[in-house]
Motif scaffolding. Structure first.
Motif, PDB file in Angstrom:
ATOM      1  N   ALA A 147     -24.242  43.518   3.112  1.00  0.00           N
ATOM      2  CA  ALA A 147     -25.448  42.911   2.976  1.00  0.00           C
ATOM      3  C   ALA A 147     -26.010  44.682   3.954  1.00  0.00           C
ATOM      4  N   VAL A 157     -31.849  46.288  -0.323  1.00  0.00           N
ATOM      5  CA  VAL A 157     -30.664  45.354  -0.527  1.00  0.00           C
ATOM      6  C   VAL A 157     -31.985  45.240  -2.509  1.00  0.00           C
ATOM      7  N   LEU A 181     -26.804  38.420  -0.857  1.00  0.00           N
ATOM      8  CA  LEU A 181     -27.398  38.691  -1.764  1.00  0.00           C
ATOM      9  C   LEU A 181     -28.678  39.127  -2.846  1.00  0.00           C
TER      10      LEU A 181
END
Length: 310
Positions: A147, A157, A181
């Protein structure tokens, strides 16, 4: 600087932490990235803290990355490999760790072949635990560094489309990445042969695609996973050659996409299987940046956990 606190005493898995924890770890890692790129790479943040690295499974990158992170923070470290220990003589996990803790260890970084080993240990000992991978369950620091690497490359992200390609069924990296995520606001797809995609994975809120080209045209980032032959007890596909033809990423496929995507790999790479050398070494690949970022992210995790000891 005043240290904000994590919501948890251990880092056992991404499922046990929230978005604020993840953001705090990534922001702290930004500071440590500056530290490891300056001439004097050491800070005294964890002086007088002793950390035991206990690896019941083989590891190169993760083990070296944790060791380097600990040394950069000035912690005292002890390293333990199960293959050369009393575990091979029949000693139990709790006995092994209690013997190490009797030496006054503050924190344990553990990799273990069985899912939930870190969780089990956290209920029985007082030291703080960082999960460095437990079976096919979770690998939280890998997801955090992935990430961090996406954020560094693409600015954020949130809103990004990430496809995870390959052996999802046996991968602790895949599950941790999906959870991390999603908590940061990305869309996630998994891609691979039907036999290597877990049943009901859609219940995690991910898309499933079996055609690599379609998946790559959808995504901003492709995370190419290794085929984990050591975890496969039966044949899930005819041959590695056939897998590479269907799901291997080569330069021709990359160049024929209608946009430029970012290519990632958690390592170790099987060159010529899931990814060819010219892709791994291309300008679209951030594989080596992932390795560098791993040290900064692990420094952040250890520092934030240690700050809860006060």
């Amino acid at each position: 600087m005043a240290v904000e606190k994590l919501s948890t005493r251990h880092l056992l898995g991404i499922k046990d932490i929230n978005r604020n924890d993840i953001e705090l770890i990534l922001e702290t890692a930004d500071n440590f990235k500056d530290v490891i790129n300056r001439p004097i790479k050491k800070v005294p943040s964890l002086r007088d803290i002793t950390i035991a690295n206990i690896f019941f499974e083989n590891s190169t990158r993760t083990k070296l990355s944790f060791e380097l992170a600990e040394k950069r923070l000035s912690a005292d470290t002890i390293n333990f490999a199960a293959s050369s220990s009393s575990v091979s003589k029949g000693e139990t996990l709790i006995d092994t760790v209690n013997n190490i803790l009797a030496m006054k260890v503050d924190m344990v970084v553990m990799r273990h072949p069985y899912a939930g080993a870190g969780q089990f240990l956290s209920k029985h000992i007082n030291a703080q635990i960082v999960n460095a991978g437990d079976g096919a369950h979770e690998h939280p620091t890998q997801a955090l560094l992935d990430a961090f690497s996406i954020r560094q490359k693409l600015g954020d992200v949130a809103g990004k489309k990430v496809v995870i390609v390959g052996d999802i069924l046996h991968s602790r990296v895949a599950i941790s990445n999906i959870l991390c995520l999603q908590k940061l606001g990305a869309e996630v797809m998994v891609c691979g042969p039907t036999t290597l995609i877990p049943k009901h994975i859609e219940s995690l809120g991910v898309k499933v695609e079996h055609n690599l080209i379609k998946a790559l045209n959808w995504c901003d980032v492709a995370n190419m996973l290794r085929i984990q032959l050591e975890r496969q007890d039966i044949k899930y596909f005819p041959s590695l050659r056939e897998y590479a033809m269907m799901y291997g990423l080569n330069k021709q496929i990359l160049d024929n996409l209608d946009k430029e995507i970012v290519v990632m790999h958690p390592g170790p790479i099987n060159r010529g299987v899931e990814i060819t050398s010219d892709v791994a070494d291309s300008k679209q690949s951030i594989i080596l940046e992932q390795v560098e970022n791993g040290v900064a992210v692990r420094m952040a995790v250890l520092y934030l956990l240690a700050s809860q000891r006060d």
